[in-house]
Design a protein around this motif. Structure first.
Motif, PDB file in Angstrom:
ATOM      1  N   ASN A   6       1.077  -1.123  -0.162  1.00  0.00           N
ATOM      2  CA  ASN A   6       0.127  -0.043   0.166  1.00  0.00           C
ATOM      3  C   ASN A   6       0.755   1.241   0.330  1.00  0.00           C
ATOM      4  O   ASN A   6       1.996   1.266   0.337  1.00  0.00           O
ATOM      5  N   ASP A   7       0.491   2.168  -0.051  1.00  0.00           N
ATOM      6  CA  ASP A   7       0.935   3.435  -0.263  1.00  0.00           C
ATOM      7  C   ASP A   7       1.956   3.678  -0.545  1.00  0.00           C
ATOM      8  O   ASP A   7       2.884   4.751  -1.300  1.00  0.00           O
ATOM      9  N   LEU A   8       2.871   2.989  -2.375  1.00  0.00           N
ATOM     10  CA  LEU A   8       3.374   2.919  -3.145  1.00  0.00           C
ATOM     11  C   LEU A   8       3.543   3.012  -4.600  1.00  0.00           C
ATOM     12  O   LEU A   8       2.292   2.630  -4.692  1.00  0.00           O
ATOM     13  N   THR A   9       3.662   4.095  -5.181  1.00  0.00           N
ATOM     14  CA  THR A   9       3.865   4.566  -6.131  1.00  0.00           C
ATOM     15  C   THR A   9       4.286   4.519  -7.274  1.00  0.00           C
ATOM     16  O   THR A   9       5.551   5.921  -6.463  1.00  0.00           O
ATOM     17  N   ILE A  19      10.275   7.365  -7.306  1.00  0.00           N
ATOM     18  CA  ILE A  19       9.140   6.456  -6.557  1.00  0.00           C
ATOM     19  C   ILE A  19       8.522   7.254  -5.812  1.00  0.00           C
ATOM     20  O   ILE A  19       9.206   8.136  -4.726  1.00  0.00           O
ATOM     21  N   LEU A  20       7.479   7.313  -5.336  1.00  0.00           N
ATOM     22  CA  LEU A  20       6.222   8.219  -4.589  1.00  0.00           C
ATOM     23  C   LEU A  20       5.753   7.192  -3.738  1.00  0.00           C
ATOM     24  O   LEU A  20       5.370   6.327  -3.013  1.00  0.00           O
ATOM     25  N   ASP A  21       6.211   7.494  -2.062  1.00  0.00           N
ATOM     26  CA  ASP A  21       6.124   6.897  -0.846  1.00  0.00           C
ATOM     27  C   ASP A  21       5.175   7.598  -0.253  1.00  0.00           C
ATOM     28  O   ASP A  21       5.375   8.873   0.700  1.00  0.00           O
ATOM     29  N   LEU A  22       3.847   7.655  -0.299  1.00  0.00           N
ATOM     30  CA  LEU A  22       2.760   8.437  -0.219  1.00  0.00           C
ATOM     31  C   LEU A  22       1.824   8.884   1.191  1.00  0.00           C
ATOM     32  O   LEU A  22       1.768   9.147   2.181  1.00  0.00           O
ATOM     33  N   ARG A  23       2.929   7.305   2.107  1.00  0.00           N
ATOM     34  CA  ARG A  23       3.195   7.058   3.442  1.00  0.00           C
ATOM     35  C   ARG A  23       3.224   8.727   4.155  1.00  0.00           C
ATOM     36  O   ARG A  23       2.886   8.954   5.173  1.00  0.00           O
ATOM     37  N   SER A  24       4.530   8.519   3.986  1.00  0.00           N
ATOM     38  CA  SER A  24       5.678   9.364   4.251  1.00  0.00           C
ATOM     39  C   SER A  24       5.311  11.461   2.944  1.00  0.00           C
ATOM     40  O   SER A  24       6.591  12.101   3.982  1.00  0.00           O
ATOM     41  N   SER A  25       4.866  10.627   2.561  1.00  0.00           N
ATOM     42  CA  SER A  25       5.042  12.004   1.300  1.00  0.00           C
ATOM     43  C   SER A  25       7.008  12.144   1.120  1.00  0.00           C
ATOM     44  O   SER A  25       7.039  13.222   0.415  1.00  0.00           O
ATOM     45  N   THR A  26       7.386  10.872   0.200  1.00  0.00           N
ATOM     46  CA  THR A  26       8.379  11.689   0.600  1.00  0.00           C
ATOM     47  C   THR A  26       8.567  10.313  -1.058  1.00  0.00           C
ATOM     48  O   THR A  26       8.034   9.559  -1.645  1.00  0.00           O
ATOM     49  N   GLY A  80      11.152   2.075   4.986  1.00  0.00           N
ATOM     50  CA  GLY A  80       9.949   1.279   5.098  1.00  0.00           C
ATOM     51  C   GLY A  80       9.190   0.936   3.636  1.00  0.00           C
ATOM     52  O   GLY A  80       7.618   1.109   4.030  1.00  0.00           O
ATOM     53  N   LEU A  81      10.434   0.549   2.874  1.00  0.00           N
ATOM     54  CA  LEU A  81       9.104  -0.169   1.721  1.00  0.00           C
ATOM     55  C   LEU A  81       8.577  -0.781   1.571  1.00  0.00           C
ATOM     56  O   LEU A  81       8.168  -1.306   0.422  1.00  0.00           O
ATOM     57  N   LEU A  82       9.526  -1.859   2.234  1.00  0.00           N
ATOM     58  CA  LEU A  82       9.363  -3.086   2.198  1.00  0.00           C
ATOM     59  C   LEU A  82       8.093  -4.368   3.527  1.00  0.00           C
ATOM     60  O   LEU A  82       7.803  -2.831   4.064  1.00  0.00           O
ATOM     61  N   GLU A  83       7.593  -4.618   2.698  1.00  0.00           N
ATOM     62  CA  GLU A  83       6.466  -5.479   4.074  1.00  0.00           C
ATOM     63  C   GLU A  83       7.518  -5.739   5.357  1.00  0.00           C
ATOM     64  O   GLU A  83       8.544  -6.121   5.471  1.00  0.00           O
ATOM     65  N   SER A  84       6.428  -5.298   6.343  1.00  0.00           N
ATOM     66  CA  SER A  84       7.386  -5.550   7.409  1.00  0.00           C
ATOM     67  C   SER A  84       8.089  -7.257   8.268  1.00  0.00           C
ATOM     68  O   SER A  84       7.211  -7.953   7.360  1.00  0.00           O
ATOM     69  N   GLY A  85       8.730  -7.226   8.124  1.00  0.00           N
ATOM     70  CA  GLY A  85       9.898  -8.222   8.833  1.00  0.00           C
ATOM     71  C   GLY A  85       9.925  -8.860   8.100  1.00  0.00           C
ATOM     72  O   GLY A  85      10.637 -10.237   8.508  1.00  0.00           O
TER      73      GLY A  85
END
Length: 87
Positions: A6-9, A19-26, A80-85
């Motif tokens: 989620n939240d990546l485009t 790459i746009l990380d919508l979660r962190s707006s970076t 923080g772009l990978l699924e947790s763990g």
């Protein structure tokens, strides 16, 4: 390992990714090797599969591919772009 669902485009522009990380707006950029790995990581992949993708795409040695994969995956994990763990 796999990219966060989620939240990546991203958009590919002249062989590079923006790459746009919508979660962190970076946003981040990835060169040609990063582009190969990002596309691989849309599905769950092992480290060995990522290394082989780099060898196949660029004709580099496995040891160089391992270093490149490790560096790129570590960067994705820190961002923080990978699924947790999964890194």
């Amino acid at each position: 390992m796999k990219l966060r669902a989620n939240d990546l485009t991203w958009r590919e522009i002249d062989g590079d990714l923006v790459i746009l990380d919508l979660r962190s707006s970076t946003y981040l950029t990835a060169n040609a090797s990063g582009t190969v790995l990002m596309k691989q990581l849309t599905e769950d992949r092992t480290n060995d599969e990522l290394v082989q993708a780099m060898v196949d795409a660029f004709g580099i040695s496995e040891s160089q591919a391992e270093q490149d994969v490790r560096s790129f995956v570590d960067s994705l994990d820190r961002s923080g772009l990978l699924e947790s763990g999964v890194a």
